[in-house]
Motif scaffolding. Sequence first.
Motif, PDB file in Angstrom:
ATOM      1  N   GLU A 172       0.951  -1.296   0.427  1.00  0.00           N
ATOM      2  CA  GLU A 172      -0.322  -0.210  -0.308  1.00  0.00           C
ATOM      3  C   GLU A 172       0.871   1.199   0.199  1.00  0.00           C
ATOM      4  OE1 GLU A 172      -3.336   0.233  -0.415  1.00  0.00           O
ATOM      5  OE2 GLU A 172      -3.667   1.845   0.281  1.00  0.00           O
ATOM      6  N   VAL A 173       2.223   1.817   0.285  1.00  0.00           N
ATOM      7  CA  VAL A 173       2.855   2.152   0.491  1.00  0.00           C
ATOM      8  C   VAL A 173       3.316   2.550  -0.510  1.00  0.00           C
ATOM      9  CG1 VAL A 173       5.383   3.085   1.743  1.00  0.00           C
ATOM     10  CG2 VAL A 173       3.683   2.044   3.225  1.00  0.00           C
ATOM     11  N   GLU A 174       3.994   1.599  -1.678  1.00  0.00           N
ATOM     12  CA  GLU A 174       4.290   1.755  -2.896  1.00  0.00           C
ATOM     13  C   GLU A 174       3.447   2.478  -3.706  1.00  0.00           C
ATOM     14  OE1 GLU A 174       7.782  -2.564  -2.496  1.00  0.00           O
ATOM     15  OE2 GLU A 174       5.357  -2.436  -3.261  1.00  0.00           O
ATOM     16  N   ALA A 175       1.859   1.475  -3.792  1.00  0.00           N
ATOM     17  CA  ALA A 175       0.664   2.179  -4.383  1.00  0.00           C
ATOM     18  C   ALA A 175       0.341   3.558  -4.021  1.00  0.00           C
ATOM     19  CB  ALA A 175      -0.385   1.653  -4.018  1.00  0.00           C
ATOM     20  N   LEU A 176       1.319   4.360  -2.969  1.00  0.00           N
ATOM     21  CA  LEU A 176       0.889   5.646  -2.383  1.00  0.00           C
ATOM     22  C   LEU A 176       2.330   6.659  -3.205  1.00  0.00           C
ATOM     23  CD1 LEU A 176      -0.564   5.333   1.283  1.00  0.00           C
ATOM     24  CD2 LEU A 176      -1.772   6.640  -0.535  1.00  0.00           C
ATOM     25  N   VAL A 177       3.696   6.094  -2.772  1.00  0.00           N
ATOM     26  CA  VAL A 177       4.309   6.825  -3.624  1.00  0.00           C
ATOM     27  C   VAL A 177       4.331   6.665  -4.838  1.00  0.00           C
ATOM     28  CG1 VAL A 177       6.526   6.755  -3.901  1.00  0.00           C
ATOM     29  CG2 VAL A 177       6.253   5.834  -1.490  1.00  0.00           C
ATOM     30  N   GLU A 178       3.658   5.986  -5.173  1.00  0.00           N
ATOM     31  CA  GLU A 178       2.776   6.005  -7.158  1.00  0.00           C
ATOM     32  C   GLU A 178       2.724   6.931  -7.455  1.00  0.00           C
ATOM     33  OE1 GLU A 178       4.417   1.933  -8.632  1.00  0.00           O
ATOM     34  OE2 GLU A 178       2.836   3.523 -11.090  1.00  0.00           O
ATOM     35  N   ALA A 179       0.936   7.189  -6.156  1.00  0.00           N
ATOM     36  CA  ALA A 179       0.601   8.055  -7.190  1.00  0.00           C
ATOM     37  C   ALA A 179       0.942   9.518  -6.448  1.00  0.00           C
ATOM     38  CB  ALA A 179      -0.323   7.700  -5.669  1.00  0.00           C
ATOM     39  N   GLY A 180       2.276   9.757  -5.520  1.00  0.00           N
ATOM     40  CA  GLY A 180       2.819  10.903  -5.827  1.00  0.00           C
ATOM     41  C   GLY A 180       2.874  11.433  -3.840  1.00  0.00           C
ATOM     42  N   ALA A 181       2.373  10.529  -3.549  1.00  0.00           N
ATOM     43  CA  ALA A 181       2.469  10.816  -1.937  1.00  0.00           C
ATOM     44  C   ALA A 181       4.050  10.804  -1.035  1.00  0.00           C
ATOM     45  CB  ALA A 181       1.647   9.926  -0.973  1.00  0.00           C
TER      46      ALA A 181
END
Length: 334
Positions: A172-181
């Motif tokens: 979920e962290v990887e997905a957030l970072v990919e989204a720009g977080a």
Amino acid sequence: MSRAKLERLGLKLPLFITSTVGSFPKPDYLLEARAKFARKEITQKDLEALERRATEFWIQQQEEIGLDVLVDGEQYRGDMVAYFAEILPGFDRGGLVRSYGNRYYFKPIIVGEVKWSRPITVNWWKFAQTLTSKPVKGMLTGPYTIMDWSFNDYYPDRKAACFALAMVIRKEVEALVEAGAKIIQIDEPALSVRPEELGFAREAMHMITDNIPAYFVTHICYGAFEFIYPQMLDLPVDNFDLEMSNSGLDLIGLFEKDPFTKDLSFGVLDVHSHAVEAPGVVKDRIEKALQVLRPETLWVDPDCGLKTRTVEEAQGKLRAMMEAVREVRQSVGG
Ligand SMILES: [Zn+2]
């Protein structure tokens, strides 16, 4: 140093960065809608439209109040653990149990392998971030707390359950970072419950944060910190977000003995009290923090999520906090 890390991530933030722990109260129309949804009187779509409206309201409030790092306000969540358990494969809903204080929740049961099958929070994060030019924190419940607040009928022990959940939260962290977080908070309120488990809780945090280009915060509350401090400073995060004011700032004594070596989000608002703090009281708390912390390492926020307060109390408390921060910025900066 963490300030340098924020800059490397492209975040230019003032001294005494202001933020909140995550949850805001739900406006009345949303509480009513949630009750109607539970009685199947409205659809998921109807409910989501109101959750979006409430998210917009809180983003706009945070901007107006003048906070630096925003949150989505968690208008779409009931409980911080059950929300994740409802989405993740491997969980069943258990019976109603009483948790800290007077809160009741359906304690989830791990009945199979926990898996990350789709993003959990990413769409809400994206939605919130489109509403503001200020950074919005990604907000996740940590593996140790999800494990501790669930029944485990599948994994051989608590450590195995915690590690399996850590792999899920990592995704979920990887997905957030990919989204720009760029700033991600991992809530671990249960962390100090069993000091003897701090070692594997730390390993789990490594599984989540290692080699991820983001600034990590962990929020811990209800703490018996004297049993896990200073060892807890080894957790691989940049910032600890701690409840300070409800316990009369007694942690400062610990920091006098063993210096705090990371950034600290210092809770200056007691979220258990209906009373709105006077700005002078908040300022006093910040000044006490500055006796043991360097200004560059100090963030200012409430003790915990504000969801148990009324909308007006939450607004009042945050306004008082900002007024105090502005005064301290002036006196330190000038
Ligand atoms: Zn908390």
